[in-house]
Design a protein around this motif. Sequence first.
Motif, short mmCIF file in Angstrom:
data_model
loop_
_atom_site.label_atom_id
_atom_site.label_comp_id
_atom_site.label_asym_id
_atom_site.label_seq_id
_atom_site.Cartn_x
_atom_site.Cartn_y
_atom_site.Cartn_z
N CYS A 451 95.70 65.89 50.03
CA CYS A 451 95.63 64.45 50.29
C CYS A 451 94.39 64.11 51.11
CB CYS A 451 96.89 63.97 51.00
SG CYS A 451 97.24 64.79 52.57
N LYS A 452 93.90 62.88 50.94
CA LYS A 452 92.68 62.44 51.60
C LYS A 452 93.03 61.30 52.55
CE LYS A 452 91.24 64.77 47.93
NZ LYS A 452 90.99 66.20 47.97
N ILE A 453 93.11 61.61 53.83
CA ILE A 453 93.56 60.62 54.80
C ILE A 453 92.90 60.84 56.15
CG2 ILE A 453 95.62 62.05 55.23
CD1 ILE A 453 97.09 59.46 56.00
N ALA A 454 92.48 59.74 56.77
CA ALA A 454 91.95 59.77 58.14
C ALA A 454 92.66 58.67 58.93
CB ALA A 454 90.45 59.55 58.14
N LEU A 455 93.21 59.03 60.07
CA LEU A 455 93.96 58.11 60.93
C LEU A 455 93.25 58.00 62.28
CD1 LEU A 455 96.50 56.52 61.91
CD2 LEU A 455 97.56 58.74 62.38
N VAL A 456 92.97 56.77 62.67
CA VAL A 456 92.37 56.49 63.98
C VAL A 456 93.37 55.69 64.80
CG1 VAL A 456 90.54 55.26 65.20
CG2 VAL A 456 90.00 56.56 63.13
N VAL A 457 93.72 56.21 65.96
CA VAL A 457 94.66 55.54 66.86
C VAL A 457 93.86 54.88 67.98
CG1 VAL A 457 96.67 55.82 68.36
CG2 VAL A 457 96.43 57.25 66.32
N ARG A 458 94.03 53.55 68.12
CA ARG A 458 93.17 52.78 69.04
C ARG A 458 94.03 51.91 69.96
NH1 ARG A 458 89.57 47.95 68.66
NH2 ARG A 458 87.55 48.51 69.58
N HIS A 469 91.81 55.35 56.71
CA HIS A 469 91.05 55.46 55.47
C HIS A 469 91.86 56.38 54.56
CE1 HIS A 469 88.31 57.47 52.60
NE2 HIS A 469 87.79 56.27 52.52
N LEU A 470 92.16 55.89 53.36
CA LEU A 470 92.91 56.65 52.36
C LEU A 470 92.05 56.72 51.11
CD1 LEU A 470 96.23 54.66 52.80
CD2 LEU A 470 95.69 56.85 53.87
N GLY A 471 91.89 57.92 50.55
CA GLY A 471 90.94 58.06 49.45
C GLY A 471 91.49 58.78 48.24
N THR A 472 90.70 58.70 47.17
CA THR A 472 90.99 59.48 45.97
C THR A 472 90.10 60.72 45.89
OG1 THR A 472 89.38 58.33 44.56
CG2 THR A 472 91.56 57.34 44.76
N THR A 479 79.02 64.86 47.30
CA THR A 479 79.69 64.56 46.04
C THR A 479 79.97 63.07 45.89
OG1 THR A 479 81.86 65.03 46.99
CG2 THR A 479 80.75 66.84 45.87
N ALA A 480 80.06 62.37 47.01
CA ALA A 480 80.35 60.92 46.95
C ALA A 480 79.23 60.14 46.29
CB ALA A 480 80.59 60.38 48.36
N ARG A 481 78.09 60.76 46.06
CA ARG A 481 76.99 60.07 45.38
C ARG A 481 77.01 60.26 43.87
NH1 ARG A 481 72.41 62.03 49.59
NH2 ARG A 481 73.07 60.79 51.38
N VAL A 482 77.86 61.15 43.40
CA VAL A 482 77.93 61.37 41.95
C VAL A 482 79.35 61.42 41.41
CG1 VAL A 482 75.68 62.47 41.64
CG2 VAL A 482 77.64 63.83 42.37
N TYR A 483 80.35 61.44 42.29
CA TYR A 483 81.75 61.38 41.86
C TYR A 483 82.24 59.95 42.06
CZ TYR A 483 82.27 66.54 42.05
OH TYR A 483 82.17 67.89 41.85
N THR A 484 82.91 59.38 41.05
CA THR A 484 83.47 58.05 41.23
C THR A 484 84.81 58.17 41.94
OG1 THR A 484 84.71 57.96 39.14
CG2 THR A 484 82.38 57.35 39.05
N ASP A 485 84.92 57.52 43.10
CA ASP A 485 86.12 57.58 43.92
C ASP A 485 86.31 56.28 44.68
OD1 ASP A 485 87.71 60.06 43.83
OD2 ASP A 485 85.83 61.04 44.35
N PHE A 486 87.56 56.01 45.02
CA PHE A 486 87.89 54.84 45.82
C PHE A 486 88.34 55.26 47.21
CE2 PHE A 486 88.34 52.92 41.61
CZ PHE A 486 87.70 51.70 41.81
N GLY A 487 88.03 54.39 48.18
CA GLY A 487 88.53 54.56 49.53
C GLY A 487 89.09 53.24 50.03
N LEU A 488 90.33 53.26 50.54
CA LEU A 488 90.96 52.06 51.08
C LEU A 488 90.96 52.14 52.60
CD1 LEU A 488 92.70 49.46 50.47
CD2 LEU A 488 94.69 50.94 50.87
N TYR A 622 98.64 51.67 42.08
CA TYR A 622 98.57 52.73 43.08
C TYR A 622 97.30 53.54 42.87
CZ TYR A 622 103.60 51.81 43.55
OH TYR A 622 104.82 51.22 43.74
N ILE A 623 96.77 54.08 43.94
CA ILE A 623 95.67 55.05 43.83
C ILE A 623 96.01 56.23 44.73
CG2 ILE A 623 93.97 53.27 43.29
CD1 ILE A 623 92.85 53.55 46.11
N GLY A 624 95.28 57.33 44.58
CA GLY A 624 95.55 58.46 45.44
C GLY A 624 94.85 59.73 45.01
N SER A 625 95.35 60.84 45.53
CA SER A 625 94.66 62.13 45.37
C SER A 625 95.20 62.97 44.23
CB SER A 625 94.78 62.93 46.67
OG SER A 625 96.15 63.21 46.96
#
Length: 723
Positions: A451-458, A469-472, A479-488, A622-625
């Motif tokens: 899974c692709k997830i980053a959690l910031v507690v503030r 940030h949740l990603g595919t 790779t983010a320059r040549v792979y098509t992916d979404f990040g929410l 839905y999107i995801g990994s």
Amino acid sequence: MIILRAESNADMNKDKREKAKIKTPYLNRELSWLAFNKRVLEEAFKRTNPIMERLRFLAITSSNLDEFFMVRVAGVKAQVKSKYQKIDDSGRTPQQLMDELHEKSQHFMQRQYSCLLRSIMPALLKEKITFAPISEMTQEQRKFAENYFDTMLFPVLTPLAVDGSRPFPMLANQSLNIAVRLKRKEKGEETCFAVVQVPSILPRYLELPSTGSERVFTLLEDIIIHKLGDLFELHDIKAASPFRLTRDSDLEIDEEAQDFLTEIQKSIKKRKRGRPVRLEILKKCDRPIREFLISMLRIKTPDIYELAGPLDLTFFSKFASEPEFSHLCFAPIIPVESADFAEEKDIFEVIREKDRLVYHPYESFDIVTKFITTAAEDANVLAIKQTLYRVSGHSPIIAALIKAAENGKQVTVLVELKARFDEENNINWAKKLEKSGCHVIYGLQGLKTHCKIALVVRREGEEIRRYLHLGTGNYNDSTARVYTDFGLFTARQAFGEDASLLFNVITGYSASPQYTHFVVAPQYMRDFFEKKIETEIQHAQAGEPSGITVKVNSLVDPKLISSLYKASQAGVKINLIVRGICCLLPGVEGVSENIRVISIVGQFLEHSRIFKFENGGEPLVYIGSADWMQRNLDRRVELVFPIVEEELKERLTSLLEMQLMDNFNARELGADGKYKAVSRRGKKRIHSQMIQYEEAQKRSNAIHVKGKNERFIPLHLSDVDKR
């Protein structure tokens, strides 16, 4: 599979459904993968592609095939060796599959060399770019090559004799070597053999001096063979031939080992000396050398691949990326600043306002890096938690996490050590993160964390707010320059609560929680998708709007495929965009007539996963990994999540519709199991990847973003490895 027609019209549909229950069509996974690699090879044949891109696609097919042999073919061979006889879902025993893989791989590799020698090399010649063997060099060029051997190659080379006192060497996996047949110069001596490894530390090719605008290159192995006499001065060189060995490289890991990090490191060492699964030699290979290699390597005839040469086409990726050849490549796509983050506001304020969706590579990955680096420096940020599967060699994400730990924040990072062929890189990063004070988890026993997830507690006033940030795709700026992916990006409270629950499962001993929005594998995801498909069946049967559109990298899982067949038979329209392996067979009478499958292979690697269900007229997106494979649903920690904002739903729906109309890079899977290019006859050209880039530019330009693109450096697919 042949489905017999029903005997009476009245019972036709019933008979069809009954026959479908008896046996549903299922394409073999390995053969479907070979079909995917064939689609990549078609891009190398495509004359409308720039010549260096064609060469790059060819190199990608070679790199892909290497991994296929190291993992998938090695696995099938292990089944055959263990006398495993169970028939797979496609109706093949391991031995039957192995025979077919040998046949199709032989044919595929012949096609690779046909592409290189008959199509690409003549096209390079038109651009005044040639590869010259020693026999075709001018005197000046030969002297230059010989001098290079004396000054650069000779000190590096190690000739290895093979005789009674010196056994055949343990050759590195995928290394290029030269086998040499010799005789002592004194009469009466018997034939002997030796091996010389072509040094991988030096560039595989050398540019020779030439006149005018012509560019002439030669290969290291040609130079070494020409100068073998300098390495074996007491012998006459009778013959020499390059060869290349591919080994079983699938790791066997004891996940209950007390020191998991050490166990991974041991397994990596074993990979380098795995059993041989493929021997590549030249068609013109000297027969005694061929017999010598077969004897020493104990390799069987079906595992020998005789090729027109040169061996190992992966080096062409680097060659095609030479700066001087940029005019012979695709026009570089320069990522634009995301329109969602264009305002001059604090990044956390922007995310608080509403959910933000970023689409790479059309929109820059820099905003993801900024999210972590800002959190690392922000005095109000208390903690950062993140999963890492594959990262780049000089990862700014890692640097930001280290900085955060140094700034006294609680930083927890799950580094997946079992990410295939990235194990060593991830071990190095894990050690650096630990030294900086980060809490590092090496994954979960028995599961890969994908899974692709980053959690910031503030801390914000008297409250604690969580930003996500949740990603595919991976947290990999390359790779983010040549792979098509979404990040929410989101600050929704319910999403934040789900994220905390997920990290508690990953880092501690928490029981599987009940998530509000997250769909997590392996506990819930399979059941979730099966229920969603069943719901669409119910809507179709009730005469309500129904439909399923899915975009994944691979569709393999037999149970989900059966569910999709059932939905098709109930009248649900299903559109599948599957880049790679697809074991589902569309268009089969009585089984999958309502299913369409396309694959898009182009300048960018389609990597995002999107799932849309019509849901009776109230669409869910839905999107995801996760791909739809057994490993993703049952043996990995995966995350799929809903898109709540209507604007973002519409954006993703528009993308799916655009890709389904693609007639530039799309190929459609037929009921015969073969892919064909989508017909463009009488239609306007629809190049979905370029349209998405233009849309990103329009969105960015609409809010007058200026002067922010200069720092983005174009990157080619070869720079980030393989497809």
